[in-house]
Design a protein around this motif. Sequence first.
Motif: not given
Lengths: 365, 606
Positions: A50, A53, A56, A61, A70, A72, A75, A77, A83, B34, B36-37
Amino acid sequence: MIEVEHLSLTYHSAKQTHLAVDDVSFTVKQGQFYTLLGPSGCGKTTTLRCVAGLERPDLGEIRIDGAPVSSSNKDVWIPPNRRSIGMVFQSYAIWPHMTVFENVAFPLRYGVKKVSGRDVRDRVQKALDLVQLGHLADRAAPHLSGGQQQRLALARAFVMEPKVLLLDEPLSNLDAKLREEMRIELRHLVKSMGVTTIFVTHEQIEALTLSDVIAVMKNGKIVQEGNPLDIYQRPANAFVADFIGKSNLVPGTVTTNPSANGIVRVDCAWGSLACSAPSGSTSGAIMVAIRPEHLELTPSGSADENVLVGTLEAAAFVGNMTDCIVKVGQTSFKVQLHPDRTPVVGSQVSLYIAARHCLAMRADA
Amino acid sequence: MTDGPVNRDGLVLRPQGGGAAIQPTAWAKPGRISWRFIMPKEDPWAIVMVCVVGLFSLFILSIPVIIIILSFREGRPIDPVSAYSFMHYASVFTDPVAYRALINTITFSLVTLLVAFVFGLPAAWLVERTDLPAKPLLYTLMTLGILLPGFATAMGWLFMLHPRIGLVNVFFMRVVGFAEAPFNIATIVGMGWVQGLSLAPIAFIMTAAVLRAIDPALEESAQMSGANFFNIIRKVTLRLAWPGILAAGIYILTIGFAAFDVPGIIGMSNRIFTFSTYLLTQLAPHDDLPHYGKAAALSTVVMAASGLLALWYGRLQSQAYRYQVVTGKGYRPRILGLGRYVWLAWLFLGVYFLLSKFLPLLIVVWASALPYFQLPSENAFKSMSWSNFENIPWDMTLLGLRNTAILMVLVPTITLACAVAFSWVVLRSKVPGRLAFDFVAFLPHAIPNIVFGVGILLVALFLLRNVIPFYGTLWILLFVFVIGRISYATRMTNSTLIQVHKELEEAATMSGVGTGTIIRRVLLPILAPTMIYAWIWMALLTFRELTLAVILTTKDNLTLPVVVWSMWSSGDYGAASAITLLLICLMVPLTAFYWWAVRKTGIQTT
Ligand SMILES: Nc1ncnc2c1ncn2[C@@H]1O[C@H](COP(=O)(O)OP(=O)(O)OP(=O)(O)O)[C@@H](O)[C@H]1O
Ligand SMILES: [Mg+2]
């Protein structure tokens, strides 16, 4: 710095769902070596992925150096390739069709932050020298030994000079002796780079020797966080006590209020024990954890010392000590004794243990 | 063409019912998915691949749908409005010729299966369970045997056993003195015999894979408990291999259903029809307008039949793998010493290759050298000449050759590109419902290719007529060939991609690269050996593909096998033989290249 807040992730498959990470929060300070430790399947890898990345999260957070990668709620991502995280995989994931040099050069040549040709050479060479593979730059990657592959994976992760380094059981594929050497080398390398690191392992010894901070996980939750000494000496619950080092776990009931120095009396099946209660579990049904190496044959004479009288049931010589089983009442205790001082099997023994080494704790995690 | 791992992966990857059904649970509300993911917008290649796979899947799915719709539609497909009824189905089942053709198809497929098993199963057993020498050679010959065009051997057999001109028959009548021809290849059984001979390698390859997977310890323990040789084979080996063998049988039946080469060459001129040849007469009748509705109804019937077979096949495959007590590593199969009987084995295999390859080819060579077909005699030898080769209609042949060459390069390339996209989406992406794509890619394997040919013909003629006029172009062939090969190609890419550790790609992601670079720099180089192998194999199959081409060709988009076909149908057997030989000679260098690639990459066809 890495901040993880209220991270949750559920895996869905055809027949069932599995809550792999359950509301996990932790913070890794700049330059810290942070270890996620726990039994197989407890969600360490998932947590790490996570942060990378590669998975998901459903909720929560993750911030790297203060910026969310990231979240939730917001929003947010950021895809993993943006990263700037170095990662070493359990399988090392060395690309077999490339040479050692090409493997390390890959992030510089094709990555988000591309580097010009000359610099590639220099930086790759530097990274390879750092892990002492400089002389093997032109070797085909599959022709490396396990330890060399592991160092190559490290060099590839370092070469981008990432903000964060993630290590997923990097030592588990090595044989025992090499693993010991690499343990020391790994800590040295990571510390000399000053990179913030999350390390995943299920080997307590690796966690204890390498980490600044250890988080012990069970069933997708962090059950205790602390520095290695803390975790070892003051396990918060029976699970940690047993998972980190071996412990004899004995159920009991607290019968007194804590004394001035935090000692309580606990009734067990065969008698009463003076115990310390580091995590404040001072009432009701508890577990007493006793490390095998703390049970002694000779009294130390301290005031709060407990004596257990039992029969030596079995003894196995393992080199620097003898692993023994002593039966006290109906309870079997694991005890570690010095080989020269081990009585014959079947004889009566008295075991002494200071109250501060008898840890009373909640039974549940 | 199929083989072991392909089937296996077909099974592994087939959606196992509701794979995509994500149930929200009370304790952890999953965040909404999403995009985007799934497909970050910085990642154009992921988006391209998902789009390609999506579009392609839509096309594949639309074809059976259109066939089914047209099969119910009265009137001509171009009529703007029309009623729907079972009219075309009624005409299929009441027209005695059509009905006969369906019955013929079933008999033909069963005979094919029988013959393929009679030769394929013992050969597989010899290779896997005895000390027969030169096994790799046998494998190679069998694999190459698949490549020999079916129309070539069909011609050879017709020249041998034609009731009037067949060499053997003529010999018996003239020399031995029979009143009438003792053999007749122009029957359903005769055609099944020829088709079965050419499918025996598939039976061989598939059952060899099954036998190899059976732990010999099971046979050994039977032996230890005192069972004799035949009982072990009957009670243990065959029992364990049974689901796998049955699956191979169903697969061969499906091929038999739609086979065109043999019924086309041998049956059509004698007015014996099977499904595929009858379909052709409905699409391009000599004296009437095409019966598209009837063709669609017939196709639907066959689609349904082969769909059922495919379902059964899938179930058997899963059973086969459940049965299987594979240890994979470190066991040596129980090898039976053939001893003195090794000559029997060689005799058996020799007879097979003689009948299935060498004799028919030899006779085609003979036919190509003669002005008209006759028994070997002094006269015949005197009249041998190159005239058939000189009389080849070169303009047509060269056009066919050019088209075939273009297809041969483009079909494998495009198919593999699509297959990589399919495999990536199914195995690596996070697109919801991705397993459905794998099912779609499996469809052309389950439905006879010829049905896809019909479907695309209908689409091109009626749906896209004014939008993309690609009927009669090379592109329509390209398109249908790609669909015809996509199942094979995705099975190949799937089975290799499964073996590539996911972390190899994730390591690249963490190095900061996007999907495009991962595919180019990491995946493709690792997949290369399989891709080269699959590319050549598909190129070879494309080179000799007759069935799909016959339905869709006009005079402009001829391919080489179609040139052979049209020479043959117009009765010019000499020229047809000559072009067939030319075609086979052209295949030799490619086949050599294929062999080299197999040895180099170490990929086994099984
Ligand atoms: N892709 C997936 N789909 C479904 N379940 C998964 C998936 N990946 C992991 N799991 C499950 O989630 C749980 C946590 O897995 P994870 O890989 O994080 O464990 P781990 O702590 O790293 O264990 P190990 O020490 O064995 O590597 C396990 O029970 C595992 O079975
Ligand atoms: Mg793990």
